[in-house]
Design a protein around this motif. Structure first.
Motif: not given
Length: 106
Positions: A20-28, A54-59
């Motif tokens: 849940x603490x991963x950012x959207x950018x990490x998922x991408x 948003x890439x800069x926000x977490x899940x």
């Protein structure tokens, strides 16, 4: 705490383990490793709300919960993103043909 999200595009579903603490950018970036599409050309949309993540926000920041469905769309040649296109499984299941070949209707 580990969680899973389902990333869907067309007829394909990717099951990603994440936190849940991963950012959207990490998922991408995880998706980049799977589909070989640059992170910059990916857009993730939370299906339940239609919100672009948003890439800069977490899940967690964006209220993406365990087993959430996220749509993946890619940038097209004209620099616009494609529309969400998710094929639901029930689109494939129809009644069985009445013939004796055992073929399924599509």
């Amino acid at each position: 705490m580990a969680m899973y999200i389902r990333v869907k595009r067309n007829k394909t579903t990717y099951f990603l383990q994440c936190d849940a603490t991963e950012k959207i950018l990490d998922i991408k970036q995880k998706l980049h490793n799977l589909i070989d599409q640059p992170v910059i050309d990916q857009r993730l949309i939370l299906v339940t709300t239609g919100e672009v993540l948003d890439d800069s926000k977490t899940l967690a920041d964006q209220k993406v919960e365990n087993d959430a469905v996220v749509a993946l769309v890619l940038r097209k040649d004209d620099n616009e993103f494609e529309d969400v296109n998710i094929v639901r499984p029930d689109d494939f299941y129809q009644s069985r043909d009445s013939d004796t070949t055992g073929n399924w209707s599509l």
